[in-house]
Design an enzyme around this catalytic site. Structure first.
Site, PDB file in Angstrom:
ATOM      1  N   SER A 170       0.788  -1.237   0.000  1.00 57.30           N
ATOM      2  CA  SER A 170       0.000   0.000   0.000  1.00 57.30           C
ATOM      3  C   SER A 170       0.817   1.283   0.000  1.00 57.30           C
ATOM      4  O   SER A 170       0.244   2.381  -0.107  1.00 57.30           O
ATOM      5  CB  SER A 170      -0.950   0.010   1.196  1.00 57.30           C
ATOM      6  OG  SER A 170      -2.054  -0.826   0.954  1.00 57.30           O
ATOM      7  N   LYS A 173       0.290   3.937  -2.712  1.00 56.00           N
ATOM      8  CA  LYS A 173      -0.721   4.996  -2.652  1.00 56.00           C
ATOM      9  C   LYS A 173      -0.089   6.384  -2.592  1.00 56.00           C
ATOM     10  O   LYS A 173      -0.740   7.388  -2.903  1.00 56.00           O
ATOM     11  CB  LYS A 173      -1.645   4.781  -1.456  1.00 56.00           C
ATOM     12  CG  LYS A 173      -2.565   3.566  -1.565  1.00 56.00           C
ATOM     13  CD  LYS A 173      -3.489   3.464  -0.361  1.00 56.00           C
ATOM     14  CE  LYS A 173      -4.507   2.329  -0.496  1.00 56.00           C
ATOM     15  NZ  LYS A 173      -3.924   1.001  -0.271  1.00 56.00           N
ATOM     16  N   SER A 341      -5.636   3.772   4.367  1.00 57.76           N
ATOM     17  CA  SER A 341      -5.252   2.833   3.313  1.00 57.76           C
ATOM     18  C   SER A 341      -6.483   2.338   2.571  1.00 57.76           C
ATOM     19  O   SER A 341      -6.705   1.135   2.412  1.00 57.76           O
ATOM     20  CB  SER A 341      -4.470   1.648   3.888  1.00 57.76           C
ATOM     21  OG  SER A 341      -3.665   1.060   2.882  1.00 57.76           O
TER      22      SER A 341
END
Length: 504
Positions: A170, A173, A341
């Site tokens: 993640s 991102k 997230s």
């Protein structure tokens, strides 16, 4: 780390070959106005005001109710709006002039006991002596890479495998946030509209790609639609819904999963079936149909009867817009995607970037659009593969050098439009996916801000930390081949805390 962010997979992460060869990634940035080669004819120049930003970010986010509710960035938002270069519909009105300059670094740091006027950053040798032993622990698996940069000077203070492509989970991102903010600006809002046919007998709910659309917003759209139809003397209508803004497969390559809803231009509440607003949750397999059915019920409540089940369709020639709902600005969406997230928001942001670039709003179109946008910003993309916006796809590859470059660019005073990438990062021990990490007595608590990343066998942490002299450091730690998520996370947290204390 809590389970909210994990995109668990049954497939083990392939082991990349480690390398001990010294790497110098900054040479790849030599044509960028943001970076110059350290110790050579060019030095990367990022203003020292970044340290001030770090203090404001760390203190403000802890005191605020939530990262996206804080007023700590108002001056920067005003400045970004005043000089915003990106176009596109549904942007906020620009202000005629930006605010005055922020206080100088010495004035802010002196009350905290920092050494005002100190310009030489912590030496690379000092960091190596404290970071290398921690990076070498078995908890970080078979391959680990790391980069630490002083954002005020651009000097690389530590690097291990800086140019080695790794699965970022993640932490990708961060790239998603930089790309969409650069492409559209922080004030851009995503529109969901309702269109009525020329004879007002057919109403079409048109999805614009807002994953945060909720029932309250649908109720407002229904009320406005009913009002417009009453003015035209219409009673019963046929309801259709349009998801054509997005293309390509809706199902993420990870397959049906509690971490992400099938990607659609029309959904309510992120397609969650349990009323939650973050973390894993049961997901609908028909987000657009569910949204349309909910809208039909709200139309009925407002006095407009829909004669049959909503069906897919597009507004015909001569139709008119009778209701519009605008999402929160991209600044807030980026912050929420990073803090929690949120995979659904992240995939929507990639598709907004693709639409701006004239690419199809799909996984493939998003990959091309984000890669091209980062390339225009002069970022080091060798070995990068931005397969999705959320980091759930194991085909994603980034380097620690790219992640620190993204963070440093977001700290650049010349790019206030990117500031939500920093303010959205979870605060250690307080917010988002770091709220249950870092004990209260840790020196990193409230001072480290970082995006977490977790897949089976993959653990990552990338963000910012304030060192003992008040400098804002950007860091990225990536590990693969890990076998114990909790041990890996604790080790990554220790690495970030080491940047704060300067000791193991």
């Amino acid at each position: 780390m809590s389970a909210r962010e994990r995109g668990w997979s049954t497939v083990a992460e392939p082991v990349e070959r480690p390398t001990d060869e010294p790497l110098n990634r900054w040479g790849k940035w030599k044509d960028s106005k943001y970076l110059k080669r350290a110790g050579g004819s060019r030095d990367w120049q990022l203003a020292a005001g970044s340290a001030v930003l770090g203090l404001v970010v760390a203190a403000g986010a802890v005191l605020a109710a939530g990262p996206w509710d804080s007023g700590q960035r108002k001056a920067e938002q005003d400045r970004a709006a005043a000089q915003e270069r990106a176009g596109g519909a549904h942007h906020q009105r620009s202000t005629p002039a930006g605010p005055g300059p922020a206080p100088s670094a010495p004035a802010v740091l002196a009350p905290l006991g920092a050494s005002a006027g100190v310009t030489d950053p912590v030496g690379a040798s000092s960091l190596k002596s404290v970071l290398a032993p921690v990076l070498g622990t078995p908890a970080l698996g078979t391959v680990r890479t790391a980069v630490v940069v002083d954002t005020a000077t651009g000097r690389e203070l530590y690097a291990q495998g800086a140019d080695t492509p790794m699965t970022p989970a993640s932490t990708v991102k961060i790239a998603t946030g930089v790309a969409v903010l650069s492409a559209l600006g922080p004030g851009h809002r995503i529109a969901t509209t309702v269109r009525a046919s020329a004879d007002s007998r057919t109403v079409t709910l048109v999805g614009g790609g807002d994953p945060t659309l909720d029932k309250a917003a649908l109720r407002g759209l229904a009320a406005d639609t009913a009002r417009a139809l009453r003015d035209s003397g219409t009673g019963d209508v046929e309801l259709t819904y349009d998801t054509s803004r997005y293309s390509g497969p809706a199902l993420h390559p990870i397959g049906p999963n509690e971490n992400i809803t099938p990607v659609s231009a029309l959904m309510v509440g992120g397609g969650r079936l349990d009323g939650s607003d973050r973390g894993p949750a049961p997901r609908t397999d028909d987000p657009a149909g569910d949204a349309a059915r909910a809208f039909a019920g709200l139309l009925d409540d407002a006095g407009v009867t829909t004669g049959s089940e909503p069906s897919p369709g597009r507004a015909g020639k001569g139709s008119r817009t009778v209701a519009t709902h605008l999402s929160e600005p991209l600044s807030a969406l980026v912050e929420r995607a990073l803090a929690n997230s949120d995979n659904d928001i992240a995939e929507a942001l990639v598709r907004q970037t693709a639409l701006k670039a004239g690419e199809p709003a799909s996984f493939a179109g998003g990959r091309r659009a984000v890669t091209d946008r980062l390339k225009k910003l002069g970022l080091p993309l060798a070995g990068a593969n931005l397969a999705d916006g959320s980091g759930l796809d194991r085909a994603d590859k980034v380097t620690a050098g790219l992640l620190t470059g993204l963070l440093a660019l977001a700290a650049d005073p010349d790019h206030p439009e990117l500031r939500p990438v920093l303010t959205g990062l979870p605060v250690a021990g307080f917010t988002g996916t770091l709220d249950d990490r870092y004990p209260a007595d840790s020196r990193g608590t409230g001072v480290v801000r970082a995006k977490t990343g977790t897949l089976t066998g993959v653990n990552a942490l990338a963000g910012t930390a304030l060192d003992a002299q008040g400098r804002l450091l950007a860091f990225a730690f990536l590990a693969s081949g890990t076998t114990s998520p909790s041990e890996a996370e604790s080790t990554l947290d220790a690495l970030a805390t080491t940047l704060v204390t300067g000791t193991r």
